[in-house]
Design a protein around this motif. Structure first.
Motif, PDB file in Angstrom:
ATOM      1  N   GLN A 406       0.997  -1.269   0.037  1.00  0.00           N
ATOM      2  CA  GLN A 406       0.405  -0.047   0.394  1.00  0.00           C
ATOM      3  C   GLN A 406       1.243   1.608  -0.104  1.00  0.00           C
ATOM      4  N   GLU A 407       2.044   1.093   0.897  1.00  0.00           N
ATOM      5  CA  GLU A 407       2.820   2.273   1.039  1.00  0.00           C
ATOM      6  C   GLU A 407       3.402   2.535  -0.170  1.00  0.00           C
ATOM      7  N   PHE A 408       3.996   1.977  -1.404  1.00  0.00           N
ATOM      8  CA  PHE A 408       5.557   1.945  -1.834  1.00  0.00           C
ATOM      9  C   PHE A 408       3.538   2.397  -3.035  1.00  0.00           C
ATOM     10  N   THR A 409       2.528   1.469  -4.022  1.00  0.00           N
ATOM     11  CA  THR A 409       1.625   2.097  -4.780  1.00  0.00           C
ATOM     12  C   THR A 409       1.292   2.966  -4.270  1.00  0.00           C
ATOM     13  N   GLY A 410       0.856   3.512  -3.120  1.00  0.00           N
ATOM     14  CA  GLY A 410       0.288   3.972  -2.930  1.00  0.00           C
ATOM     15  C   GLY A 410       0.761   5.635  -3.642  1.00  0.00           C
ATOM     16  N   PHE A 411       1.987   6.040  -3.791  1.00  0.00           N
ATOM     17  CA  PHE A 411       2.912   6.949  -4.250  1.00  0.00           C
ATOM     18  C   PHE A 411       2.404   7.312  -5.243  1.00  0.00           C
ATOM     19  N   PHE A 412       2.232   6.483  -6.115  1.00  0.00           N
ATOM     20  CA  PHE A 412       1.522   7.023  -7.586  1.00  0.00           C
ATOM     21  C   PHE A 412       0.502   6.518  -7.572  1.00  0.00           C
ATOM     22  N   THR A 413      -0.246   5.425  -7.192  1.00  0.00           N
ATOM     23  CA  THR A 413      -1.875   5.510  -7.609  1.00  0.00           C
ATOM     24  C   THR A 413      -3.027   7.656  -7.841  1.00  0.00           C
ATOM     25  N   PRO A 414      -2.617   8.163  -6.893  1.00  0.00           N
ATOM     26  CA  PRO A 414      -3.763   9.237  -7.573  1.00  0.00           C
ATOM     27  C   PRO A 414      -3.098  10.428  -8.551  1.00  0.00           C
ATOM     28  N   GLY A 415      -1.988   9.957  -9.275  1.00  0.00           N
ATOM     29  CA  GLY A 415      -1.275   9.844 -10.448  1.00  0.00           C
ATOM     30  C   GLY A 415      -2.371   9.478 -11.494  1.00  0.00           C
ATOM     31  N   ILE A 416      -1.200   8.042 -11.184  1.00  0.00           N
ATOM     32  CA  ILE A 416      -2.383   7.169 -12.312  1.00  0.00           C
ATOM     33  C   ILE A 416      -3.894   7.571 -12.673  1.00  0.00           C
ATOM     34  N   VAL A 417      -4.136   7.826 -11.865  1.00  0.00           N
ATOM     35  CA  VAL A 417      -5.795   8.057 -11.619  1.00  0.00           C
ATOM     36  C   VAL A 417      -6.540   9.319 -12.380  1.00  0.00           C
ATOM     37  N   VAL A 418      -5.967  10.031 -12.104  1.00  0.00           N
ATOM     38  CA  VAL A 418      -5.672  11.662 -12.880  1.00  0.00           C
ATOM     39  C   VAL A 418      -5.322  11.336 -14.374  1.00  0.00           C
ATOM     40  N   ILE A 419      -3.934  11.005 -14.411  1.00  0.00           N
ATOM     41  CA  ILE A 419      -3.807  10.938 -16.241  1.00  0.00           C
ATOM     42  C   ILE A 419      -5.209   9.974 -16.838  1.00  0.00           C
ATOM     43  N   PHE A 420      -5.441   8.521 -15.961  1.00  0.00           N
ATOM     44  CA  PHE A 420      -6.570   7.844 -17.006  1.00  0.00           C
ATOM     45  C   PHE A 420      -7.851   8.984 -17.023  1.00  0.00           C
ATOM     46  N   MET A 421      -8.034   9.611 -15.836  1.00  0.00           N
ATOM     47  CA  MET A 421      -9.396  10.004 -16.413  1.00  0.00           C
ATOM     48  C   MET A 421      -9.784  11.247 -17.090  1.00  0.00           C
ATOM     49  N   LEU A 422      -8.389  12.733 -16.425  1.00  0.00           N
ATOM     50  CA  LEU A 422      -8.576  13.504 -17.727  1.00  0.00           C
ATOM     51  C   LEU A 422      -8.128  13.213 -18.812  1.00  0.00           C
ATOM     52  N   GLY A 423      -7.725  12.126 -19.109  1.00  0.00           N
ATOM     53  CA  GLY A 423      -7.250  11.628 -20.550  1.00  0.00           C
ATOM     54  C   GLY A 423      -8.511  11.054 -21.323  1.00  0.00           C
ATOM     55  N   MET A 424      -9.281  10.996 -20.861  1.00  0.00           N
ATOM     56  CA  MET A 424     -10.402   9.720 -21.071  1.00  0.00           C
ATOM     57  C   MET A 424     -11.724  10.999 -20.811  1.00  0.00           C
ATOM     58  N   PHE A 425     -12.110  11.794 -20.673  1.00  0.00           N
ATOM     59  CA  PHE A 425     -12.841  12.532 -19.931  1.00  0.00           C
ATOM     60  C   PHE A 425     -12.573  14.265 -20.149  1.00  0.00           C
ATOM     61  N   TRP A 426     -11.187  14.809 -20.377  1.00  0.00           N
ATOM     62  CA  TRP A 426     -10.967  15.699 -20.642  1.00  0.00           C
ATOM     63  C   TRP A 426     -10.523  15.863 -22.045  1.00  0.00           C
ATOM     64  N   ARG A 427     -10.929  16.328 -23.461  1.00  0.00           N
ATOM     65  CA  ARG A 427     -10.257  16.545 -24.441  1.00  0.00           C
ATOM     66  C   ARG A 427      -8.779  17.560 -24.438  1.00  0.00           C
ATOM     67  N   ASN A 428      -8.669  18.526 -23.495  1.00  0.00           N
ATOM     68  CA  ASN A 428      -7.283  19.226 -23.432  1.00  0.00           C
ATOM     69  C   ASN A 428      -6.598  18.263 -22.308  1.00  0.00           C
ATOM     70  N   ALA A 429      -6.874  17.357 -21.587  1.00  0.00           N
ATOM     71  CA  ALA A 429      -5.675  17.404 -21.243  1.00  0.00           C
ATOM     72  C   ALA A 429      -4.317  16.531 -21.614  1.00  0.00           C
ATOM     73  N   ASN A 430      -2.963  17.125 -21.997  1.00  0.00           N
ATOM     74  CA  ASN A 430      -2.504  17.089 -22.300  1.00  0.00           C
ATOM     75  C   ASN A 430      -0.413  15.708 -22.266  1.00  0.00           C
ATOM     76  N   SER A 431       0.065  15.607 -22.880  1.00  0.00           N
ATOM     77  CA  SER A 431       1.280  15.143 -22.263  1.00  0.00           C
ATOM     78  C   SER A 431       1.958  15.236 -21.193  1.00  0.00           C
ATOM     79  N   LYS A 432       1.711  17.235 -21.483  1.00  0.00           N
ATOM     80  CA  LYS A 432       3.509  17.587 -21.002  1.00  0.00           C
ATOM     81  C   LYS A 432       2.391  17.150 -19.394  1.00  0.00           C
ATOM     82  N   GLY A 433       1.039  17.586 -19.429  1.00  0.00           N
ATOM     83  CA  GLY A 433      -0.036  17.761 -18.497  1.00  0.00           C
ATOM     84  C   GLY A 433      -0.231  15.931 -16.983  1.00  0.00           C
TER      85      GLY A 433
END
Length: 520
Positions: A406-433
């Protein structure tokens, strides 16, 4: 605790039977052998019942069975939130995320990121997932599995780990995902039957043979605090399950990362015949998740009454197995091993899929399908070998390997969810974001851990998610980037679901409301 000869015979019969079934399923029907779709996605022909069973078998392993029983012993029913909240998460994934993935006809999660963003985002996340699957998930399952075998059967943990690795290879390496998914049906039947039987015997023992209802009543009367679903701030385990945050905070982020964007979980749904079969399979898995606390948490709570002097909470499940009569004890031990090897097989198959399709195929393109399948098999073998070597050095010093995960994966979990959620549902999200969210997830998590050590882990995940979301939005708006988005437009995706799926969703929501209202 040692197994009797009859128990060992039952266990051996299970091992041999599973291998025979796996080899029969894996037989090649085409003269040229398996192609990548056959090996990594089971020919995209999995029915709903195989998908649902395989989702649960991949999810439930030693850390869930032994770890959650131990948490049931120490904390109580509150730990069941991990299972029950996962049920509603699966429904959301099935309705809103899975249609997008299937429409894009992807093999892997990094492949979707390449279509949506660019190669840099894809490669960054692919390397991250490979590292996590090998050095965190695979090592943890092997280590805890080896310890479980040592506790139950008296076999040295190293030999237990080697047995688990060889067993998982024997039935999954040749047949790929198809062998894993279809044998998971047997694994889940064994897991559920053995778990329910152990819970029945535990409650009956608590009531001195007066039955399970009487036993459950005794538990609720003698240990009312063990049946609080939402822990108060003065509870000694509040840091692990911080009150109302379980319902509205970071647990949602962790669940979406695991059930929506985790390769070795979502790969089963990607292998479905069609979207309807995938959604039915996910609904089936959601109902099984509602059942899991009865199988893994309840025996731990009963162990407080039956074995109050245990030196470690994680000894609860192995200790409870002593209640099983000779023969059936071997069956429950087989169920425990079934859960472990199924998770190992699922992880190694996903490691080979990501490495082969997202890394190797890009470096060495235009090879034959058979070549890529062979590379996938080799990478699975190498991953297991690495995990065997590093498991004890990495996890041997940890009191709770589940906490390490939990500790190790928890460091990266929030960013992964943001990348996919915005990538799927917000057209303005780009690779730098997206990269800003990925890097920010690790940086923000580390800052909070150092400067605010008293912040509960689950709350930290929720706060880091909000910061990553803000970072991705701001960086995307401040940078103009021309990129070729080859993803299917979300307006072309149908989020309509069949009546059976909708009824299942309503039933699960109602059941959850009743459960939390009863044990609030």
């Amino acid at each position: 605790m040692k197994l009797e000869m009859l128990d060992v015979s039952v266990f051996i019969a299970y091992v041999i039977g599973l291998l025979i079934i796996a080899l029969w399923i894996s037989k090649e029907e085409k003269q040229e052998g398996k192609n990548t779709e056959d090996y990594f996605l089971a020919g995209k022909a999995l029915p709903w019942w195989a998908i649902g069973a395989s989702l649960i078998a991949s999810n439930i392993s030693a850390e869930q069975i032994i770890g959650m029983s131990g948490s049931g012993y120490a904390i109580g029913l509150a730990i069941a939130s991990y299972e029950w909240m996962a049920a509603i998460t699966l429904i959301i994934v099935g309705k809103y995320l899975l249609p997008i993935f299937l429409k894009n006809k992807i093999f892997t999660m990094p492949q979707y990121l390449e279509q949506r963003f660019d190669t840099n985002v894809k490669t960054t996340l692919a390397l991250f997932w490979l590292a996590v699957y090998i050095f965190v998930n695979l090592t943890a399952v092997l280590w805890l599995g080896g310890l479980a075998i040592e506790t139950v059967a008296g076999v040295d943990w190293m030999f237990g780990m080697i047995f688990l690795a060889v067993f998982s290879i024997a039935y999954s390496l040749y047949g790929g995902l198809k062998a894993v998914a279809y044998t998971d049906i047997l694994q889940v039947v064994l897991l559920v039957f053995g778990g329910l039987l152990l819970s029945y015997l535990a409650l009956n023992a608590v009531s001195d043979g007066q039955g399970v209802i009487a036993g459950f009543s005794i538990l609720t009367e003698q240990m009312p605090s063990h049946f609080d679903m939402i822990l108060s701030a003065d509870n000694e385990h509040y840091m692990s399950l911080p009150g109302i945050s379980v319902l509205v905070g970071g647990l949602w982020v962790m669940n979406f990362s695991y059930w929506g964007f985790n390769q070795y979980i979502i790969q089963r749904a990607l292998a479905a015949k069609n979207i309807n079969e995938a959604q039915k399979g996910i609904a089936f898995a959601a109902f099984l998740k509602l059942l899991m606390p009865i199988i893994v948490v309840l025996p731990g709570i009963a162990a407080v009454v039956l074995y109050p002097q245990l030196t470690s909470p994680d000894l609860a499940y192995p200790s409870m197995m002593a209640l099983m009569p000779v023969g059936l004890k071997g069956l429950v031990f087989a169920a425990l091993v079934a859960a472990i090897v199924s998770s190992l097989a699922s992880m190694t198959n996903s490691i080979s899929t990501i490495f082969t399709m997202d890394i190797y195929a890009k470096i060495v393109p235009e090879k034959s399908q058979r070549h890529y399948v062979q590379i996938g098999r080799m990478s699975a073998l190498i991953a297991l070998a690495i995990a065997l070597v590093v498991a004890q050095p990495l996890l041997g010093e940890f009191d709770q390997a589940f906490q390490y995960i939990q500790e190790f994966t928890g460091f990266f979990t929030p960013g992964i969810v943001v990348i996919f959620m915005l990538g799927m549902f917000w057209r303005n999200a780009n690779s730098k974001g997206a990269l800003a969210a990925a890097i920010g997830s690790a940086v923000f998590s580390l800052i909070f851990k150092i400067l605010w050590p008293g912040l509960p882990f689950m709350d930290r995940v929720g706060l880091v998610f909000v910061l990553c979301l803000f970072s991705c939005v701001v960086v995307s708006l401040l940078t103009t980037e021309k990129q070729k988005n080859t993803c299917v437009n979300i307006q072309e995706v149908s989020f309509d679901t069949k009546t059976t799926f909708n009824i299942s969703a309503v039933m699960i929501i109602v059941i959850l409301i009743i459960l939390y209202a009863t044990w609030w």
